[in-house]
Each structure stands twice: as C-alpha cells, then as structure tokens.
Design a protein around this motif. Sequence first.
Motif, PDB file in Angstrom:
ATOM      1  N   GLU A   1       0.875  -1.177   0.000  1.00 47.20           N
ATOM      2  CA  GLU A   1       0.000   0.000   0.000  1.00 47.20           C
ATOM      3  C   GLU A   1       0.908   1.221   0.000  1.00 47.20           C
ATOM      4  OE1 GLU A   1      -3.632   0.693   2.766  1.00 47.20           O
ATOM      5  OE2 GLU A   1      -1.884   1.539   3.800  1.00 47.20           O
ATOM      6  N   ALA A   2       0.558   2.213  -0.800  1.00 48.24           N
ATOM      7  CA  ALA A   2       1.399   3.404  -0.890  1.00 48.24           C
ATOM      8  C   ALA A   2       0.556   4.614  -1.270  1.00 48.24           C
ATOM      9  CB  ALA A   2       2.510   3.184  -1.916  1.00 48.24           C
ATOM     10  N   ARG A   3       1.199   5.755  -1.228  1.00 52.07           N
ATOM     11  CA  ARG A   3       0.608   7.001  -1.712  1.00 52.07           C
ATOM     12  C   ARG A   3       1.519   7.537  -2.804  1.00 52.07           C
ATOM     13  NH1 ARG A   3      -3.765   8.369   0.852  1.00 52.07           N
ATOM     14  NH2 ARG A   3      -4.112   7.616   2.941  1.00 52.07           N
ATOM     15  N   THR A   4       0.888   8.142  -3.806  1.00 47.70           N
ATOM     16  CA  THR A   4       1.674   8.685  -4.914  1.00 47.70           C
ATOM     17  C   THR A   4       1.023   9.936  -5.485  1.00 47.70           C
ATOM     18  OG1 THR A   4       2.746   8.165  -7.014  1.00 47.70           O
ATOM     19  CG2 THR A   4       0.532   7.286  -6.708  1.00 47.70           C
ATOM     20  N   GLY A   5       1.854  10.786  -6.025  1.00 49.46           N
ATOM     21  CA  GLY A   5       1.388  11.934  -6.787  1.00 49.46           C
ATOM     22  C   GLY A   5       1.488  11.676  -8.284  1.00 49.46           C
ATOM     23  N   LEU A   6       2.021  10.504  -8.650  1.00 49.94           N
ATOM     24  CA  LEU A   6       2.134  10.148 -10.066  1.00 49.94           C
ATOM     25  C   LEU A   6       0.757   9.843 -10.649  1.00 49.94           C
ATOM     26  CD1 LEU A   6       5.152   7.639  -9.897  1.00 49.94           C
ATOM     27  CD2 LEU A   6       5.218  10.036 -10.641  1.00 49.94           C
ATOM     28  N   SER A   7       0.555  10.192 -11.902  1.00 51.91           N
ATOM     29  CA  SER A   7      -0.666   9.788 -12.606  1.00 51.91           C
ATOM     30  C   SER A   7      -0.618   8.280 -12.805  1.00 51.91           C
ATOM     31  CB  SER A   7      -0.749  10.485 -13.962  1.00 51.91           C
ATOM     32  OG  SER A   7       0.249   9.943 -14.821  1.00 51.91           O
ATOM     33  N   PRO A   8      -1.763   7.635 -13.097  1.00 54.05           N
ATOM     34  CA  PRO A   8      -1.719   6.190 -13.374  1.00 54.05           C
ATOM     35  C   PRO A   8      -0.739   5.835 -14.491  1.00 54.05           C
ATOM     36  CG  PRO A   8      -3.991   6.875 -13.050  1.00 54.05           C
ATOM     37  CD  PRO A   8      -3.149   8.132 -13.082  1.00 54.05           C
ATOM     38  N   GLN A   9      -0.694   6.632 -15.545  1.00 55.57           N
ATOM     39  CA  GLN A   9       0.204   6.348 -16.661  1.00 55.57           C
ATOM     40  C   GLN A   9       1.673   6.508 -16.262  1.00 55.57           C
ATOM     41  OE1 GLN A   9      -2.526   8.326 -16.738  1.00 55.57           O
ATOM     42  NE2 GLN A   9      -3.875   7.206 -18.138  1.00 55.57           N
ATOM     43  N   ASP A  10       1.966   7.546 -15.468  1.00 60.51           N
ATOM     44  CA  ASP A  10       3.339   7.734 -14.996  1.00 60.51           C
ATOM     45  C   ASP A  10       3.735   6.642 -14.006  1.00 60.51           C
ATOM     46  OD1 ASP A  10       3.669   9.963 -16.605  1.00 60.51           O
ATOM     47  OD2 ASP A  10       3.296  11.401 -14.990  1.00 60.51           O
ATOM     48  N   LEU A  11       2.784   6.202 -13.189  1.00 61.38           N
ATOM     49  CA  LEU A  11       3.039   5.100 -12.264  1.00 61.38           C
ATOM     50  C   LEU A  11       3.349   3.822 -13.044  1.00 61.38           C
ATOM     51  CD1 LEU A  11       3.184   4.003  -9.365  1.00 61.38           C
ATOM     52  CD2 LEU A  11       0.689   3.624  -9.508  1.00 61.38           C
ATOM     53  N   LEU A  12       2.590   3.561 -14.109  1.00 60.78           N
ATOM     54  CA  LEU A  12       2.854   2.397 -14.948  1.00 60.78           C
ATOM     55  C   LEU A  12       4.252   2.471 -15.557  1.00 60.78           C
ATOM     56  CD1 LEU A  12       1.937  -0.228 -16.365  1.00 60.78           C
ATOM     57  CD2 LEU A  12       1.020   1.221 -18.201  1.00 60.78           C
ATOM     58  N   ALA A  13       4.618   3.625 -16.097  1.00 57.29           N
ATOM     59  CA  ALA A  13       5.953   3.783 -16.691  1.00 57.29           C
ATOM     60  C   ALA A  13       7.033   3.544 -15.634  1.00 57.29           C
ATOM     61  CB  ALA A  13       6.101   5.172 -17.307  1.00 57.29           C
ATOM     62  N   PHE A  14       6.820   4.048 -14.420  1.00 59.42           N
ATOM     63  CA  PHE A  14       7.784   3.870 -13.340  1.00 59.42           C
ATOM     64  C   PHE A  14       7.894   2.399 -12.938  1.00 59.42           C
ATOM     65  CE2 PHE A  14       8.418   3.915  -8.588  1.00 59.42           C
ATOM     66  CZ  PHE A  14       9.789   4.066  -8.636  1.00 59.42           C
ATOM     67  N   THR A  15       6.763   1.703 -12.767  1.00 61.59           N
ATOM     68  CA  THR A  15       6.824   0.291 -12.351  1.00 61.59           C
ATOM     69  C   THR A  15       7.464  -0.562 -13.451  1.00 61.59           C
ATOM     70  OG1 THR A  15       4.553  -0.166 -13.088  1.00 61.59           O
ATOM     71  CG2 THR A  15       4.855   0.453 -10.768  1.00 61.59           C
ATOM     72  N   GLN A  16       7.200  -0.239 -14.707  1.00 62.47           N
ATOM     73  CA  GLN A  16       7.824  -0.980 -15.802  1.00 62.47           C
ATOM     74  C   GLN A  16       9.330  -0.729 -15.857  1.00 62.47           C
ATOM     75  OE1 GLN A  16       5.360   0.278 -19.121  1.00 62.47           O
ATOM     76  NE2 GLN A  16       4.105  -1.575 -18.957  1.00 62.47           N
ATOM     77  N   LYS A  17       9.755   0.495 -15.532  1.00 64.59           N
ATOM     78  CA  LYS A  17      11.190   0.791 -15.482  1.00 64.59           C
ATOM     79  C   LYS A  17      11.853  -0.003 -14.357  1.00 64.59           C
ATOM     80  CE  LYS A  17      14.635   4.484 -15.265  1.00 64.59           C
ATOM     81  NZ  LYS A  17      15.644   3.521 -14.945  1.00 64.59           N
ATOM     82  N   VAL A  18      11.203  -0.084 -13.198  1.00 63.12           N
ATOM     83  CA  VAL A  18      11.746  -0.878 -12.093  1.00 63.12           C
ATOM     84  C   VAL A  18      11.890  -2.337 -12.534  1.00 63.12           C
ATOM     85  CG1 VAL A  18      11.264  -1.789  -9.777  1.00 63.12           C
ATOM     86  CG2 VAL A  18      10.955   0.658 -10.246  1.00 63.12           C
ATOM     87  N   GLU A  19      10.856  -2.875 -13.176  1.00 57.35           N
ATOM     88  CA  GLU A  19      10.919  -4.258 -13.676  1.00 57.35           C
ATOM     89  C   GLU A  19      12.099  -4.448 -14.627  1.00 57.35           C
ATOM     90  OE1 GLU A  19       6.240  -5.688 -13.692  1.00 57.35           O
ATOM     91  OE2 GLU A  19       7.036  -4.659 -15.456  1.00 57.35           O
ATOM     92  N   GLN A  20      12.237  -3.541 -15.583  1.00 64.19           N
ATOM     93  CA  GLN A  20      13.314  -3.653 -16.576  1.00 64.19           C
ATOM     94  C   GLN A  20      14.684  -3.494 -15.928  1.00 64.19           C
ATOM     95  OE1 GLN A  20      12.163  -0.802 -19.556  1.00 64.19           O
ATOM     96  NE2 GLN A  20      10.519  -2.109 -20.327  1.00 64.19           N
ATOM     97  N   ASP A  21      14.818  -2.544 -14.993  1.00 58.46           N
ATOM     98  CA  ASP A  21      16.092  -2.332 -14.302  1.00 58.46           C
ATOM     99  C   ASP A  21      16.495  -3.560 -13.495  1.00 58.46           C
ATOM    100  OD1 ASP A  21      16.200   0.205 -15.387  1.00 58.46           O
ATOM    101  OD2 ASP A  21      15.752   1.249 -13.495  1.00 58.46           O
ATOM    102  N   MET A  22      15.504  -4.327 -13.032  1.00 61.82           N
ATOM    103  CA  MET A  22      15.785  -5.537 -12.254  1.00 61.82           C
ATOM    104  C   MET A  22      16.028  -6.749 -13.157  1.00 61.82           C
ATOM    105  SD  MET A  22      13.307  -5.196  -8.912  1.00 61.82           S
ATOM    106  CE  MET A  22      13.899  -6.774  -8.249  1.00 61.82           C
ATOM    107  N   GLY A  23      15.883  -6.572 -14.484  1.00 65.12           N
ATOM    108  CA  GLY A  23      16.204  -7.642 -15.412  1.00 65.12           C
ATOM    109  C   GLY A  23      15.026  -8.355 -16.041  1.00 65.12           C
ATOM    110  N   ARG A  24      13.822  -7.821 -15.846  1.00 63.87           N
ATOM    111  CA  ARG A  24      12.670  -8.463 -16.471  1.00 63.87           C
ATOM    112  C   ARG A  24      12.633  -8.141 -17.957  1.00 63.87           C
ATOM    113  NH1 ARG A  24       6.168  -8.439 -15.256  1.00 63.87           N
ATOM    114  NH2 ARG A  24       5.650  -9.449 -17.210  1.00 63.87           N
ATOM    115  N   SER A  25      12.382  -9.154 -18.746  1.00 66.56           N
ATOM    116  CA  SER A  25      12.235  -8.987 -20.188  1.00 66.56           C
ATOM    117  C   SER A  25      10.812  -8.512 -20.483  1.00 66.56           C
ATOM    118  CB  SER A  25      12.486 -10.328 -20.877  1.00 66.56           C
ATOM    119  OG  SER A  25      11.981 -10.308 -22.175  1.00 66.56           O
TER     120      SER A  25
END
Length: 176
Positions: free
Chosen positions: A58-82
């Motif tokens: 559970e968290a709080r964010t000021g990111l829009s849903p689209q920006d949150l998606l881009a951020f979570t996908q970047k975390v996935e990619q940075d961790m090595g997810r294809s």
Amino acid sequence: MEIIYLGLGSNMGSREQNLKDAQSRLSEKISISGLSTIYETKPLNCPAQPDFLNMVLEARTGLSPQDLLAFTQKVEQDMGRSPSSHNQPRIIDIDILLYGQKRLNTPALTIPHPGLTERAFVMLPLVELAADFIYPGSRLSLSELLEELPPGQSIRPFSRLPQSGEDTAEDDEEDE
C-alpha cells in the motif's frame, strides 16, 4: 496524493530478495505505508514453472496512473525483467491493482487490475491491508469479494518483509 495498491511477484532467483529490491526501488517515487505477508503460490494459467512469492504493498503517490505504470515498468526492466515475459518465469512482476477509486481502461493500462477479484494470491494480501476498501464501481468491500473467490487455488503464507522502522534482521530464504 492518491492511495494505491501494487502487487509484486517473483519466481526466479532469490525470490524474497527480489521483492525486497523492488520495494526499495519503488520507494524512490512512492510513499509505502503498508506491506502484506508474502505468500507462496503455484503459477496460475501459466506453463510449468517455479512457484511464485507474491505480496501487496500500500502506498501514496502523486504520479498519474500512466506515470506510475511507466515507473513500475522501469523498475521491472532495471531488475532484469524482459518485456516479453508475460506468463513466463520472471525476476519481478509489478502490477497496479488499485489506484484510489479510479477506473481506467486503456490499451496499456486497466485499473482495477483485470482478474484481481478472482486471484487468491492478490486478494488475500490485499485484504490484509485494506479489508474495508470498497472495490471501484461496486458496493462490495474487498473482504466481501474475498469470500467469492473461486476454490482450489494453492496459496500459503511464506514470510513478512520488515516495514520502515521495524527490525531488519535477515530472514534468508533457503537456496532453491
């Protein structure tokens, strides 16, 4: 700031450490306020592969849903997810489950997450954090929806990650 719930899963490598790493990386742009128990689950609707560790934060964010998606996908990619690892073993999977009471359906993002209410590995940890949260577009709480889960899903408690300020003694997962 909007309250959000993210689902995290891993079934490759040091699964528990992958969840810890994702949590740390996510905290760079979101304010994490709660962590569920980690559950071990059999893959659902996937080819034969190792069991998953799953949890919800559970968290709080000021990111829009689209920006949150881009951020979570970047975390996935940075961790090595294809990017093409859908339904395949993966180091980390981060799903936006809920974004306040927002409902969104675009080609890139659907909120609430599709199938959320049919998956024990999402609903059990989600109810730990937000049992009384009313599911967007419904009059039912998450705990009421949990009672309607399809039977037969394999899930068991595995461990807990320490929350900010808690003792951070390592609970090492046995080698897989």
